[in-house]
Motif scaffolding. Structure first.
Motif, PDB file in Angstrom:
ATOM      1  N   UNK A 509       0.869  -1.071  -0.118  1.00  0.00           N
ATOM      2  CA  UNK A 509      -0.195  -0.090  -0.023  1.00  0.00           C
ATOM      3  C   UNK A 509       0.824   1.294   0.065  1.00  0.00           C
ATOM      4  N   UNK A 510       2.100   1.287   0.680  1.00  0.00           N
ATOM      5  CA  UNK A 510       2.801   2.351   0.932  1.00  0.00           C
ATOM      6  C   UNK A 510       3.178   2.897  -0.719  1.00  0.00           C
ATOM      7  N   UNK A 511       3.658   1.797  -1.612  1.00  0.00           N
ATOM      8  CA  UNK A 511       4.201   2.010  -3.132  1.00  0.00           C
ATOM      9  C   UNK A 511       3.160   2.034  -3.905  1.00  0.00           C
ATOM     10  N   UNK A 512       2.004   2.130  -3.633  1.00  0.00           N
ATOM     11  CA  UNK A 512       0.808   2.229  -4.279  1.00  0.00           C
ATOM     12  C   UNK A 512       0.363   0.993  -5.333  1.00  0.00           C
ATOM     13  N   UNK A 513       0.409  -0.049  -4.632  1.00  0.00           N
ATOM     14  CA  UNK A 513       0.320  -1.426  -5.302  1.00  0.00           C
ATOM     15  C   UNK A 513      -1.112  -1.736  -4.641  1.00  0.00           C
ATOM     16  N   UNK A 514      -1.965  -2.301  -5.604  1.00  0.00           N
ATOM     17  CA  UNK A 514      -3.165  -2.926  -5.142  1.00  0.00           C
ATOM     18  C   UNK A 514      -2.981  -4.045  -4.159  1.00  0.00           C
ATOM     19  N   UNK A 515      -3.702  -4.439  -3.194  1.00  0.00           N
ATOM     20  CA  UNK A 515      -3.521  -5.415  -2.249  1.00  0.00           C
ATOM     21  C   UNK A 515      -5.062  -6.383  -2.396  1.00  0.00           C
ATOM     22  N   UNK A 567      -6.539  -8.109  -6.596  1.00  0.00           N
ATOM     23  CA  UNK A 567      -7.438  -7.960  -5.410  1.00  0.00           C
ATOM     24  C   UNK A 567      -8.577  -8.751  -5.337  1.00  0.00           C
ATOM     25  N   UNK A 568      -8.966  -9.711  -5.983  1.00  0.00           N
ATOM     26  CA  UNK A 568     -10.145 -10.645  -6.151  1.00  0.00           C
ATOM     27  C   UNK A 568      -9.596 -11.831  -5.828  1.00  0.00           C
ATOM     28  N   UNK A 569      -8.216 -12.244  -5.641  1.00  0.00           N
ATOM     29  CA  UNK A 569      -7.881 -13.208  -5.211  1.00  0.00           C
ATOM     30  C   UNK A 569      -7.569 -13.983  -6.634  1.00  0.00           C
ATOM     31  N   UNK A 570      -7.482 -13.555  -7.566  1.00  0.00           N
ATOM     32  CA  UNK A 570      -7.596 -14.427  -8.902  1.00  0.00           C
ATOM     33  C   UNK A 570      -6.022 -14.666  -9.287  1.00  0.00           C
ATOM     34  N   UNK A 571      -5.332 -15.526  -9.729  1.00  0.00           N
ATOM     35  CA  UNK A 571      -4.042 -15.877  -9.918  1.00  0.00           C
ATOM     36  C   UNK A 571      -3.806 -15.554 -11.622  1.00  0.00           C
ATOM     37  N   UNK A 572      -2.606 -15.138 -11.670  1.00  0.00           N
ATOM     38  CA  UNK A 572      -2.053 -15.078 -13.099  1.00  0.00           C
ATOM     39  C   UNK A 572      -0.533 -15.224 -13.071  1.00  0.00           C
ATOM     40  N   UNK A 573      -0.020 -15.524 -14.159  1.00  0.00           N
ATOM     41  CA  UNK A 573       1.592 -15.832 -14.207  1.00  0.00           C
ATOM     42  C   UNK A 573       2.162 -14.680 -14.707  1.00  0.00           C
TER      43      UNK A 573
END
Length: 773
Positions: A509-515, A567-573
């Protein structure tokens, strides 16, 4: 495992089947015949009766016997200690040839004439029973004086030795082998009537058994009076065949019955039992290693592990024990404890007959015929063994066999082998596995049983069908692509790293990434520093670089192929790259002061690792890692695949890093197409530079796409080589593009080159209003 034909005939009628056919059948059903021996007593060996015995006048160890051989009474000098008047004995008459070099002749022994020889069992070719002569009785057939012994089928027998595999403990008995032949030949097992000669007393008046509740064995105890018991010679001969003869009628009877029915038997003399007033008491309890032991005054036996030799006793009342224990549990415990075992363990570890009641009844019926008296009742501690069930599909069985076996035949085979089969829907049988078949675990084991009885020779050979199936799936494709990227990244100076799929929520969150949304996040993180799932690999890679620089390194370059979670707990590579510090090692050529990596060098390394892509300026900066002026979106096949940028200086300072560049790309967008080769032109290359005036705010990609749309085969390659601007050009700039021109069929003339360059200028003018400088 040793069987004899005549012994087998007591269980199944094989009178119309030759011994050779039986051996062939045993081999076919998986009971490999190791040897076949046919015992035939020599001609001129007859039944004789000793009428009179006198001591030899000149030899203490010789006796002069008058022996009735039917046709006459002959005088025979005999040195056996056990010869006596009234005995029926085998007599080799004068002229009998017992072996190739042993012929009976008239002789004088110490001056006394001898006309024949009273034989021992070994001299007849039978098993050794004692150190003296063989005493005959009616167990071999009705004795007729003068009748040749080769006319008595019960002792002129065929001995078959079978080599059993360790899993076929059910065939370690005559009854077990008869079960197999019964199934193959479709012959019934002969049922025997149980007739007991009971003692007037009940077992409770004589014996008490104290058994702990945790004992694993099934046990039945019977009290038996052997005072008048005598084991007939036929059964002694059979026990001798199986190498168990001990010259103790009780031990030999137990060996005979165990080999006959497969139930483990043991006997204890009454004198060895614990005494409580006039009552004999034995105790069954576990030892420190968990084995079941039988105690009297002292340790009598370890159940199914070691049986002590039975000694002759003046007290002829004995306690006989029938026992069973699960072979798998027994073998495992013996292995774990390294327990020393006795001879009986060979049978018990492979799986003895679990129906111990049937075994003890057969034994008591057998010995009752020959003088033993059985106390009424029994002390029983029998575990209720639950049968195992298995569902089998006849279609799958036929697929394994490779041949169609009718469902009715499958059912008949299983029933004949002791399975209980109940038909269900869709060609499925529910079968109950016989308790004596410890080796049946799954459908493949059942299939083997069917093949054995059908006969492997009756399964038609078929050519091997090889079907080429395309087993290439997306997983295989992705793995190949990953391996290619790995090789290329390593070639371009990157080291592979693997970081946790977890990260720190506060740092993201500090560096502006989605969680990840709180309701979908980890409930019980491993540690507080890794309290969420990562939504980017770049934070982990930056931390890895920082740790390396703290160790004093001058450059760090990593790549990682892994999963991220949105953020919706969906995976990607994703594929992520990072390069920090010097672009090369310190060396003589750079005077020990290598330059730091720059944007274009980093982009070239990434391109060489994943393949071709285009760059366009980023419109929106999504996180604080991205440098506001050195960034670009990565375009593959016209789609945004990721981004590449310099790490923001303030972030680099926080992590104590020099110039650092990062990139994160969607793995699925990276191409892994087969590279098609084609022949190159053998004609000369021409290079032409074209300088044009274009607006400063126009992306070069527009110019590139316009040139590509001409589809001129003479244009092999073009690159932007110079950008120039000054005040005179105002909001425009001069771009110099170098073209490589070549034709596949001829050398380009000046007119050809001019025509191509004019096409380019016309396209740029008409589409983008760009003119020649």
């Amino acid at each position: 495992m040793i069987i004899t034909r005549k012994w087998l005939e007591e269980f199944i009628d094989i009178s119309k089947i030759s011994t050779e056919d039986i051996c062939t059948t045993l081999n076919a059903i998986g009971l490999e015949v190791d040897s076949l021996e046919k015992i035939r007593i020599a001609p001129k060996v007859v039944v004789g009766k000793v009428l009179e015995k006198q001591k030899h006048p000149d030899a203490d160890k010789l006796n002069i016997c008058q022996v009735d051989i039917g046709s006459e009474t002959v005088q025979i000098v005999c040195g056996a200690k056990n010869v006596d008047a009234g005995q029926y004995v085998p007599v080799a008459t004068v002229g009998c040839k017992l072996s190739d070099d042993f012929k009976i002749k008239k002789a004088k022994l110490r001056g006394v004439e001898s006309n024949g020889m009273i034989c021992s069992s070994t001299e007849l070719g039978l098993a050794k029973l004692n150190n003296g002569i063989l005493e005959l009785d009616d167990s071999i057939g009705k004795l007729e004086i003068g009748k040749e012994l080769n006319e008595y089928p019960l002792i002129n027998d065929d001995i078959i030795e079978i080599e059993l595999t360790a899993n076929r403990g059910d065939c370690l008995s005559i009854n077990g082998v008869a079960r197999e032949l019964s199934a193959f030949y479709n012959l019934p097992i002969i049922k025997k009537e149980k007739i007991l000669d009971n003692n007037e007393l009940g077992i409770g008046q004589f014996l008490e058994v104290e058994c702990q509740s945790n004992v694993s064995s099934s046990l039945i105890f019977k009290a038996i009076d052997f005072n008048d018991f005598k084991l007939p010679v036929l059964y002694k001969i059979r026990v001798g065949i199986i190498d168990k003869f001990e010259e103790n009628d009780i031990s030999d009877a137990i060996s005979y019955s165990t080999h006959c029915h497969g139930v483990i038997l043991n006997a204890y003399a009454n004198k060895d039992a614990d005494k409580l007033n006039d009552l004999s008491v034995i105790h069954v309890k576990k030892d420190k290693d968990g084995f079941d032991n039988v105690y009297g005054k002292d340790l009598l036996s370890t159940v199914c592990i070691e049986h002590k030799k039975l000694e002759d006793s003046s007290d002829c009342t004995y306690i006989v024990e029938a026992s069973y224990i699960n072979p798998e549990k027994l073998s495992k415990k013996v292995f774990e404890t390294k327990r020393k075992t006795g001879e009986i363990y060979y049978r018990t570890s492979r799986g003895s007959e679990p129906n111990i009641k049937e075994g003890i009844d057969s034994f008591t019926t057998f010995i009752s015929k020959f003088g033993a008296k059985i106390y009424n009742g029994a002390e029983a501690f029998v575990e209720d063994i639950q049968p195992k069930y298995l569902d089998i599909n006849t279609d799958k069985i036929n697929a394994i066999i490779g041949q169609e076996i009718p469902k009715a035949e499958i059912e008949n085979i299983l029933t004949s082998l002791g399975f209980e089969a109940k038909e269900g829907l869709n060609n499925v049988f529910s079968i109950q596995i016989p308790l004596h078949r410890h080796d049946i675990k799954n459908m493949h084991d059942v299939t083997e049983e069917i093949v054995r009885i059908v006969g492997i020779d009756n399964i038609k050979a078929k050519p091997l069908a090889i079907e080429e199936v395309n087993r290439f799936n997306q997983t295989a494709i992705d793995l190949i692509k990953k391996n290619k990227i790995r090789r290329k990244a390593i070639e371009n100076g990157f080291y592979e790293t693997l970081t946790y799929v977890f990260s720190n929520r506060e740092n993201l969150q500090q560096y502006g990434f989605k969680v990840v949304k709180e309701e979908l996040d980890i409930l019980n993180p491993i540690v507080n520093e890794l309290n969420t799932l990562r939504t980017t690999m770049l934070l982990n890679l930056v931390e890895a670089c920082s740790n390396n620089f703290k160790q004093g390194v001058r450059k760090a370059s990593f790549y990682e192929i892994g999963k991220i979670i949105n953020e919706n707990r969906e995976e990607s590579t994703k594929v992520a790259f990072i390069y920090s510090g010097a672009k090369e090692q310190e060396s003589f050529t750079n005077a020990g002061k290598p330059e730091n990596i720059d944007f274009f060098d980093f982009a070239k390394r990434v391109l060489n690792s994943i393949g071709k892509f285009d760059l366009i300026p980023m419109e929106n900066i999504e996180n604080k890692f991205i440098h506001p002026y050195q960034n670009a979106q990565i375009i593959i096949d016209g789609k945004v695949a990721g981004y590449i940028c310099k790490l923001h200086p303030s972030v680099a300072n926080e992590f104590d890093l020099p110039d650092t560049f990062i990139s994160e790309i969607d793995f699925d967008t990276i191409n892994d197409e087969l590279i098609k080769v084609h022949s190159t032109s053998k004609f000369q290359i021409s290079r032409k530079d074209l300088s044009i005036i274009a607006p400063k705010n126009m992306p070069f990609s527009k110019i590139k796409n316009a040139i590509k749309s001409i589809n001129d085969n003479n244009i092999k390659q073009f690159n932007l080589i110079d950008i120039y601007s000054d005040d005179k050009l105002e909001d425009k700039e001069s771009l110099t593009i170098r073209f490589i021109l070549q034709n596949d069929e001829k050398t380009l003339e000046e007119d050809d080159i001019t025509a191509t360059m004019n096409k380019i200028l016309d396209k740029l003018d008409s589409e983008l209003n760009i003119k020649l400088r």
